[in-house]
Design a protein around this motif. Structure first.
Motif, mmCIF file in Angstrom:
data_model
loop_
_atom_site.group_PDB
_atom_site.id
_atom_site.type_symbol
_atom_site.label_atom_id
_atom_site.label_comp_id
_atom_site.label_asym_id
_atom_site.label_seq_id
_atom_site.Cartn_x
_atom_site.Cartn_y
_atom_site.Cartn_z
ATOM 1 N N HIS A 32 0.828 -1.211 0.000
ATOM 2 C CA HIS A 32 0.000 0.000 0.000
ATOM 3 C C HIS A 32 0.862 1.261 0.000
ATOM 4 O O HIS A 32 0.453 2.308 0.486
ATOM 5 C CB HIS A 32 -0.975 0.017 1.188
ATOM 6 C CG HIS A 32 -2.041 -1.035 1.064
ATOM 7 N ND1 HIS A 32 -3.199 -0.834 0.352
ATOM 8 C CD2 HIS A 32 -2.104 -2.306 1.531
ATOM 9 C CE1 HIS A 32 -3.937 -1.944 0.409
ATOM 10 N NE2 HIS A 32 -3.292 -2.853 1.101
ATOM 11 N N ASP A 34 2.513 1.990 -3.030
ATOM 12 C CA ASP A 34 2.631 2.445 -4.437
ATOM 13 C C ASP A 34 1.762 3.674 -4.726
ATOM 14 O O ASP A 34 2.250 4.669 -5.251
ATOM 15 C CB ASP A 34 2.400 1.305 -5.456
ATOM 16 C CG ASP A 34 1.092 0.547 -5.335
ATOM 17 O OD1 ASP A 34 0.294 0.848 -4.412
ATOM 18 O OD2 ASP A 34 0.856 -0.347 -6.175
ATOM 19 N N ASP A 168 1.541 -3.986 -9.408
ATOM 20 C CA ASP A 168 1.276 -5.325 -9.944
ATOM 21 C C ASP A 168 1.551 -5.393 -11.438
ATOM 22 O O ASP A 168 2.200 -6.323 -11.927
ATOM 23 C CB ASP A 168 -0.184 -5.719 -9.685
ATOM 24 C CG ASP A 168 -0.549 -5.650 -8.214
ATOM 25 O OD1 ASP A 168 0.365 -5.486 -7.388
ATOM 26 O OD2 ASP A 168 -1.746 -5.756 -7.899
ATOM 27 N N TYR A 220 -10.471 -1.312 -0.332
ATOM 28 C CA TYR A 220 -9.178 -0.882 -0.888
ATOM 29 C C TYR A 220 -9.235 0.599 -1.262
ATOM 30 O O TYR A 220 -8.357 1.380 -0.877
ATOM 31 C CB TYR A 220 -8.831 -1.726 -2.125
ATOM 32 C CG TYR A 220 -7.518 -1.363 -2.769
ATOM 33 C CD1 TYR A 220 -6.339 -2.016 -2.431
ATOM 34 C CD2 TYR A 220 -7.443 -0.348 -3.732
ATOM 35 C CE1 TYR A 220 -5.130 -1.682 -3.023
ATOM 36 C CE2 TYR A 220 -6.238 -0.007 -4.332
ATOM 37 C CZ TYR A 220 -5.082 -0.679 -3.974
ATOM 38 O OH TYR A 220 -3.892 -0.334 -4.559
#
Ligand code: GLA
Length: 377
Positions: A32, A34, A168, A220
């Motif tokens: 968390h 990025d 990702d 999220y």
């Protein structure tokens, strides 16, 4: 997987397909961070998506998801968004390429995967990267690799409802066997970091709680919003670079919840830097300590863990595992574990038995093999 995909393609659409693949990823530390402009430390894995693709000369995409035994057909205009959520990833990639000026047409495709779904290993990024890479190759679009990752990220934002960071898709596109990548998500500079824990007597292994994590429509996006609110109060674009002292100073201007979220992120920034420094000295003990700290920060302050993942990290600690933590977005999925070679077998036996006793099913175990990124097969 290659054979299954090729065979099905031949059966449905005939000969002449080209195979492409993109991997899922692990992340050693930096969770968390990025979307907060911080550092991440991922690597691609030996599990991913394989797609057979052939341009079909029309303006329609015909796609078949082999693992689901489902097909979809859609056009390439904004109003053609398909109903199936898996097809939205492919559609989104096509649209994002077009938005960047890429001229593409229809194609036929069959794809399958072996990245476990909802395990926090980025199955969706693997799917996006596969199609972004393949279309760039087949249409000779000349899009830079990093932009391919952004195409995947924008697909999540604009077509799948997840305001994810870049980690990702970046890891899936840029992966390199035997290397982790340290990416600065503010400057977007990165470097490859040779990583072979076995040389130092350690192994990396994922333990999947099989609690399915779903980032779509999940908290999220709320986590991201908390971070952005705190950054705004601090007068910064990102939380990156903020200190605990600065956070304490604005504590009464933000909610308790936002305070906890920011406290986790600021701590995590420091942990990534600590881990990089420790790795340069082959100090795996420090790496492991930071991993546990990340786990409990994600659990208590960021609140993205669940009972099963806390249980896995606790059992790991009891078994003498060097480091263990939730990996990826959270809300389920895997822990990543750094284990001394001599403890590996007993840890796997013990965590399997204890988890099964408590939750009625065994966790899944995946030894990590760090592999290459998107490519034509
Ligand atoms: C998900 C997102 C990433 C990142 C991680 C948490 O995997 O897609 O961008 O935010 O969660 O580190």
């Amino acid at each position: 997987m290659k054979e299954r995909v090729s065979q099905k393609f031949a059966e449905l659409y005939g000969e002449g397909a080209i195979l492409f693949t993109s991997p899922g990823r692990i992340n050693l530390i930096g969770e968390h961070t990025d979307y907060n402009g911080g550092f991440v430390f991922p690597g691609a894995v030996d599990k991913g998506i394989v797609a057979a693709i052939r341009l079909n000369g029309t303006d329609k995409v015909r796609a078949f998801a082999l693992d689901l035994n489902e097909s979809a057909e859609f056009g390439l205009n904004e109003e053609d968004k398909p109903a199936q959520s898996w097809a939205c990833y492919i559609f989104g990639v096509c649209r994002e390429i077009q938005k960047r000026g890429g001229v593409i047409g229809g194609f036929d495709t069959v794809f399958a995967g072996d990245v476990p779904l909802g395990a926090g290993m980025s199955s969706s990024a693997a799917l996006e990267s596969t199609f972004a890479f393949a279309l760039n190759d087949l249409y000779n679009l000349g899009i830079e690799k990093f932009e391919l990752a952004r195409i995947g990220q924008s697909t999540e934002h604009n077509y799948c409802g997840v305001k994810c960071g870049i980690m990702d898709q970046f890891a899936s596109v840029h992966g390199k066997a035997g290397h982790l990548m340290r990416l600065d998500c503010r400057s977007m500079e990165f470097n490859y970091f040779p990583f072979d824990p076995t040389k130092h007597g350690y192994r990396l292994v994922l333990v999947n709680s099989c609690v399915k994590h779903e980032l779509v429509g999940s908290p999220y996006n709320d986590r991201r919003a908390s971070c952005e609110r705190v950054a705004a109060v601090l007068g910064q674009e990102f939380l990156r670079g903020a200190t605990m002292e600065q956070l304490e100073a604005i504590k009464d201007q933000i909610s308790e919840e936002d305070y906890l979220r920011a406290r986790y992120v600021i701590g995590e920034e420091q942990r990534v830097l600590d881990v990089c420094e420790a790795l340069e000295k082959d100090d795996y003990e420090t790496v492991g300590e930071r991993m546990y700290e990340t786990h409990w920060g994600m659990s208590r302050d960021y609140e993205v863990s669940c009972e099963e993942l806390d249980f896995l990290a606790t059992v790991a600690k009891e078994c003498g595992v060097t480091g263990s933590r939730i990996m990826g977005g959270g809300f389920g999925g895997c822990t990543i574990n750094l284990v001394k070679e001599e403890l590996y077998d007993s840890f796997i036996a013990s965590v399997t038995a204890k988890f099964a006793e408590k939750y009625g099913h065994e966790p899944k175990i995946y030894p990590v093999v760090i592999s290459d990124g998107s490519r034509r097969l």
